[in-house]
Design an enzyme around this catalytic site. Structure first.
Site, PDB file in Angstrom:
ATOM      1  CD  GLU A  79      43.475 -17.073 -28.381  1.00 52.16           C
ATOM      2  OE1 GLU A  79      42.740 -18.030 -28.730  1.00 52.16           O
ATOM      3  OE2 GLU A  79      43.909 -16.228 -29.177  1.00 52.16           O
ATOM      4  NE  ARG A 100      54.213  -5.164 -26.381  1.00 50.57           N
ATOM      5  CZ  ARG A 100      53.565  -6.280 -26.695  1.00 50.57           C
ATOM      6  NH1 ARG A 100      53.146  -7.091 -25.741  1.00 50.57           N
ATOM      7  NH2 ARG A 100      53.348  -6.590 -27.945  1.00 50.57           N
ATOM      8  CB  SER A 141      44.849  -4.982 -27.090  1.00 48.08           C
ATOM      9  OG  SER A 141      45.427  -5.998 -27.892  1.00 48.08           O
TER      10      SER A 141
HETATM   11  C1  DQA Z   1      48.303  -9.412 -27.248  1.00 45.64           C
HETATM   12  C2  DQA Z   1      47.884  -9.079 -28.678  1.00 45.64           C
HETATM   13  C3  DQA Z   1      48.927  -9.547 -29.674  1.00 45.64           C
HETATM   14  O1  DQA Z   1      48.529  -9.208 -30.994  1.00 45.64           O
HETATM   15  C4  DQA Z   1      50.270  -8.872 -29.384  1.00 45.64           C
HETATM   16  O2  DQA Z   1      51.251  -9.363 -30.277  1.00 45.64           O
HETATM   17  C5  DQA Z   1      50.688  -9.034 -27.979  1.00 45.64           C
HETATM   18  C6  DQA Z   1      49.696  -8.878 -26.923  1.00 45.64           C
HETATM   19  C7  DQA Z   1      47.322  -8.829 -26.210  1.00 45.64           C
HETATM   20  O3  DQA Z   1      47.423  -9.237 -25.060  1.00 45.64           O
HETATM   21  O4  DQA Z   1      46.503  -7.964 -26.535  1.00 45.64           O
HETATM   22  O5  DQA Z   1      51.870  -9.202 -27.677  1.00 45.64           O
HETATM   23  O6  DQA Z   1      48.295 -10.823 -27.090  1.00 45.64           O
END
Ligand code: DQA
Length: 149
Positions: free
Chosen positions: A103, A18, A107
């Site tokens: 959390e 992905r 990214s």
């Molecule tokens: C995420 C960031 C989120 O905005 C996105 O919807 C994801 C991955 C990340 O790990 O950077 O699914 O949580």
């Protein structure tokens, strides 16, 4: 030995294929193996879950809450994926079950679209790791151990 839950939300089962420019080439299995190795360094064990369903994630948080109260679990390292930006229900679950949650976002959501800048999870998180790639999960485990030991 205590357990640490590593919980991943929607679409994180697709890690590796992905949007690799955003999330890298490592798979969820690679992430989970890294987490297991890191927890083991501290004498702990991980339990890894992933779901694309909000209710299943809520159930996992509730279960973690019970197991923390029973003294067998430290907390949850949680990447809630897109539910980060939408889920009052996950916010309430973490608060209601009194679960220490770190959390994690692979990214840096703050450099991306505006809708990713708000998190319903952050106000109830014990800590936040953002934009460190999959290394963020390792940092999350370290942070959880540090905060709860
Ligand atoms: C995420 C960031 C989120 O905005 C996105 O919807 C994801 C991955 C990340 O790990 O950077 O699914 O949580």
């Amino acid at each position: 030995m205590s357990k640490i839950m590593v919980l991943n939300g929607p679409n994180l089962n697709l890690l590796g294929s992905r949007e690799p420019e955003q999330y890298g080439h490592e798979t969820l299995a690679d992430v989970e193996a890294m987490c297991a190795a890191e927890a083991q360094r501290y004498g702990h064990e991980v339990e890894c879950r992933q779901s694309n369903h909000e209710g299943a994630l809520i159930d996992a948080i509730h279960e973690a809450g019970q197991r923390i109260k029973a003294g067998e679990m430290l907390g949850v390292v949680f990447n809630p994926g897109a539910y980060t930006h939408t889920s009052v229900a996950l916010h309430d679950a973490i608060k209601g079950a009194e679960v220490p949650v770190i959390e994690v976002h692979i990214s840096n959501v703050h450099t991306r679209e505006a809708f990713r800048h708000h998190s319903y999870i952050s106000p109830v998180a014990a800590g936040i790791v953002v934009g460190m790639g999959i290394q963020g999960y390792v940092l999350g485990i370290q942070g959880l151990i540090h905060k709860t030991s």
